[in-house]
Design an enzyme around this catalytic site. Structure first.
Site, short mmCIF file in Angstrom:
data_model
loop_
_atom_site.label_atom_id
_atom_site.label_comp_id
_atom_site.label_asym_id
_atom_site.label_seq_id
_atom_site.Cartn_x
_atom_site.Cartn_y
_atom_site.Cartn_z
N GLU A 82 -2.74 23.73 4.51
CA GLU A 82 -1.32 23.93 4.78
C GLU A 82 -0.77 25.24 4.24
O GLU A 82 0.12 25.83 4.84
CB GLU A 82 -0.51 22.77 4.16
CG GLU A 82 -0.62 21.44 4.89
CD GLU A 82 0.23 21.39 6.15
OE1 GLU A 82 0.94 22.38 6.43
OE2 GLU A 82 0.18 20.37 6.85
N SER A 342 1.52 -35.78 -21.70
CA SER A 342 1.13 -35.84 -23.12
C SER A 342 0.77 -34.49 -23.70
O SER A 342 0.25 -34.42 -24.81
CB SER A 342 -0.07 -36.79 -23.28
OG SER A 342 0.25 -38.09 -22.85
#
Length: 783
Positions: A82, A342
């Site tokens: 680029e 429990s």
């Protein structure tokens, strides 16, 4: 220094300087403080940075939160493709713009824009149409951006916001969507493909124009090779790589945890404490168990694995079959409130030990009880009369636990649970009452596991962990605002007594329950302290296991709350918990904190401190507060006849030879059940005729209990008044008991002393008299 005399300047120059000053100020402040105002995906990774899952951004784009730096390979590919002079220009490349103008004039259309990477960052942030005027603005802002950020940061901004086809934005999302791995693992071919992709809108769909995209990628690879960025081997290997055909689905690991962060920290990149390897193994294991449980119409399951030393979860499985929508599988059970069954009983045992309410093996009653209409029963529907406290907890007996809670105090235990980290107790203690220990309250798997982890961590030589909180799931840097607080009473609210914790774990390790699960039958099993729980109606099955290295919490059931007959903690959640431990590294058991104990002489039969007449004793280690407990009340001194068949009183001692002996005597109600399970138990011999009367009442009501009892009799389906069963225990198996209600004789019983009546509304006197003349009475108010 240059000095300007503004008074001597012409009006035109003053205007010019003013405009220049305004432009300079505008230039300084023209760039927004925050470039990008876009929503981001929620990204969740494990402790090593491996992606576990993500949720799409609010605008429908897969846009991962921006990273501080772009991957090196992608950076080199991008600059080469680029903007070759990226590191040399101030944000605008005049040569590139001039070249673009010539190309566009020759082609008589726009074929090149001449934008630098910096200008493209500005364009991506503004999102405006491409015009000549917009290009000028981009050029100006690009130069300003170069003053604010480094080149490295500018490339990072581009990499995080560039479009990569469809709804994929940013290098990180593109790497996962196209290649199934992180951007840091990109090959040269993959980096080159992604570098050319944003520049080629016509090639944005990988299933189309694959030949053209391959050609552009290969051209870039050739450029990298010629510039000696990659060598010949890398170049040849890169050329041989095939383009992906279509986007790949993102990982779906720990999806309920990802959903949690999507709700609480949307748009962030969260690095958790989860270990992806452990997580996937646990998920696979739960999937296998789920296929078995689904045959019993048990559809949901959750598991949490916590590293005790760091106090951080390494596996978080909120449920199974996440992609199934019709069985509550989207519900995160780890954070859902469920009836505890429990599972809290060891915490009661701990508090009673820590405060000196009991000793580890002190006898607790295990007989039928009815406390103001509350009549708990053991899971097996049987009773043992009396049982050591440690065994009561290990066997998860309900009746002794209720008796212990009643003795300790519901408000005290309620307060302890809240301080320990059970955050779901939203009602006052009176709302729960004695059912608090049997599942009358709700808790989350998160809270329960956290409490057990905190207990385990208190036994480690040096606690370097942190408090388990919501932040614990995110391993942030120390400078982060999410830094974890240190462990201690400031968060947990409980300064754990090491001795009581060790004795609690010791009571529930290596628990053998042949009727439910035999831990010894499980291969390669390490020493684990574990507890299961089952809620009323078989709606919730729990299991929590503890080692010095890990805590594993498991829940099994239906998210809808639907109960199933086989949904028992020890038969469902327990085996899953053991299987998870088999996946984890084992460790040696906790060292006993000897300094936390004191020696005491304890009665071998009752578990109490040694009394006057206790002959069989053991020297054991107990918590210092245990010295406050009562001495053994069950051993008495008796005088026996020479043949040991009778007791004699002091009046007969002068007339015969007697034998003095220490005798273990339980209350009649306890004794009735105790001697059925302990053949060695010997009831007291009767007194020899003429040599005394029994000062110990040989019988005791099982129901009613206490001198006054209020009873509510419901109406039956046919409208008639209901009935009530009265029961007592007698120490003599051959005794006959005569029952009276008020002034009326009712009946006589032998062996099993139980009657059922339908008394009228009002106050009544219930009287029982045995064949020796012993009398027992209770007042009953029927409503």
């Amino acid at each position: 220094m240059l000095k300007i005399d503004f008074g001597k300047l012409s009006k035109r120059k003053k205007v010019t300087l003013g405009i220049a000053a305004i432009l300079l100020v505008w230039y300084v402040f023209c760039l927004p403080r925050q470039l990008f105002h876009v929503p981001y995906s929620t990204v969740v990774t494990d402790r090593h940075g491996d992606l576990m899952g993500a949720r799409i951004a609010d605008d429908g784009q897969w846009r991962f939160p921006a990273d501080d730096a772009a991957p090196e390979k992608f950076r080199q590919c991008l600059v080469a493709f680029e903007d070759r002079y990226f590191y040399y220009h101030p944000g605008v490349n005049p040569l590139a713009i001039g070249r673009a103008i010539l190309q566009n004039v020759k082609a008589k259309r726009v074929v090149s824009g001449g934008s630098t990477i910096t200008m493209q960052v500005i364009r991506l942030s503004r999102g405006e149409k491409r015009t000549v005027g917009e290009k000028v603005i981009e050029a100006i802002l690009a130069t300003r951006l170069e003053f604010r950020y480094s080149k490295k940061k500018i490339i990072s901004l581009y990499a995080s916001h560039a479009p990569f086809g469809g709804n994929v934005v940013g290098i990180d999302a593109a790497s996962w969507r196209y290649f199934g791995h992180s951007s840091g693992e990109l090959s040269w071919a993959e980096a080159a493909m992604l570098a050319v992709l944003p520049n080629a809108p016509s090639l944005i769909h990988l299933s189309k124009n694959r030949e053209a995209l391959t050609k552009k990628r290969n051209a870039l690879l050739l450029q990298l090779y010629r510039r000696k960025i990659i060598d010949e081997i890398d170049y040849e290997l890169a050329l041989s790589e095939i383009l992906p055909s279509e986007p790949q689905p993102l990982p779906q690991i720990a999806p309920h945890l990802v959903d949690y962060f999507f709700r609480t920290r949307k748009g962030e990149h969260i690095v958790t404490s989860i270990d992806k390897g452990v997580q996937t193994q646990v998920e696979d294991l739960l999937d296998r168990w789920s296929k078995e449980f689904i045959l019993s119409d048990i559809r949901n399951m959750a598991a949490l694995v916590i590293d005790v030393q760091t106090n951080q979860p390494v596996a978080y499985c909120g449920n199974v079959n996440y992609r199934t929508d019709n069985s509550g599988n989207k519900v995160d059970i780890i954070r859902a409130q469920r009836s505890t069954g429990s599972i809290l009983k060891p915490l009661l045992y701990y508090t009673a030990l820590q405060e000196g309410e009991i000793l580890p093996d002190m006898l607790l009653p295990d007989v039928p009880i009815n406390i103001n209409g509350f009549a708990p029963q053991n899971f097996s529907l049987t009773y043992t009369g009396a049982v050591p406290a440690s065994e009561a907890i290990a066997r998860s007996l309900n009746v002794p636990s209720v008796v212990l809670l009643r003795r300790y105090g519901v408000p005290k235990f309620y307060d302890f649970l809240k301080r320990a980290g059970i955050t779901t107790l939203s009602f006052p203690s009176t709302h729960y009452g004695l059912s608090l220990i049997l599942g009358g309250a709700d808790a989350t798997l998160w809270d329960v596991s956290a409490v057990y982890a905190s207990m385990a961590r208190s036994l480690l030589p040096a606690t370097e962990g942190v408090t388990l909180s919501d932040n614990v799931l995110s391993m942030m840097e120390p400078a982060s605002p999410f830094e974890f607080p240190s462990d201690g009473p400031s968060r947990v609210g409980v300064a754990w007594d090491k001795g009581a914790v060790w004795q609690t774990f010791d009571a529930i390790k290596e628990v053998n329950r042949p009727e439910e699960i035999d831990w010894r039958s499980i291969p390669s099993m390490q020493t684990i302290a574990w507890k299961t729980g089952t809620s009323y109606g078989f709606r919730d099955a729990w299991a929590v296991g503890v080692t010095p290295r890990y805590v594993v919490g498991v829940w099994v059931g239906n998210a809808s709350g639907e109960g199933k007959p086989g949904l028992v903690g020890a038969r469902t959640a327990g085996p899953v918990m053991f299987d998870i431990f088999n996946l984890l590294p084992s460790s040696a058991w906790f060292e006993r904190p000897t300094a936390a104990f004191t020696e005491a002489e304890v009665c071998r039969l009752s578990g109490h401190l040694k009394g006057r007449f206790c002959e069989e004793t053991d020297t054991v280690l107990i918590s210092p507060n245990g010295l406050k407990t009562a001495a053994c009340p069950y051993h008495i001194r008796v005088n026996l006849s020479p043949d040991e068949r009778f007791r004699v009183n002091e009046q007969c001692i002068d007339n015969m030879a007697v034998i003095q002996e220490s005798w273990f005597v339980l209350p009649p109600a306890w004794e009735w059940f105790y001697r059925q399970n302990h053949l060695e138990y010997k009831p007291l011999p009767p007194f020899k005729p003429g040599c005394g009367d029994d000062a110990l009442l040989p019988m005791e009501f099982i129901y009613p209990q206490g001198a006054f009892t209020r009873v509510t009799l419901p109406r039956q389906l046919d409208g008639s008044r209901g009935s009530i069963t009265f029961e007592l225990a007698h120490s003599s198996p051959n005794a006959t008991v005569f029952w009276h209600l008020d002034e009326d004789y009712i009946t006589a019983t032998q062996f099993i002393h139980k009657i059922t009546l339908s008394p009228s509304i009002g106050t009544h006197s219930l009287t029982a008299v045995d064949n020796e003349g012993h009398t027992l009475s209770a007042t009953i108010n029927v409503e």
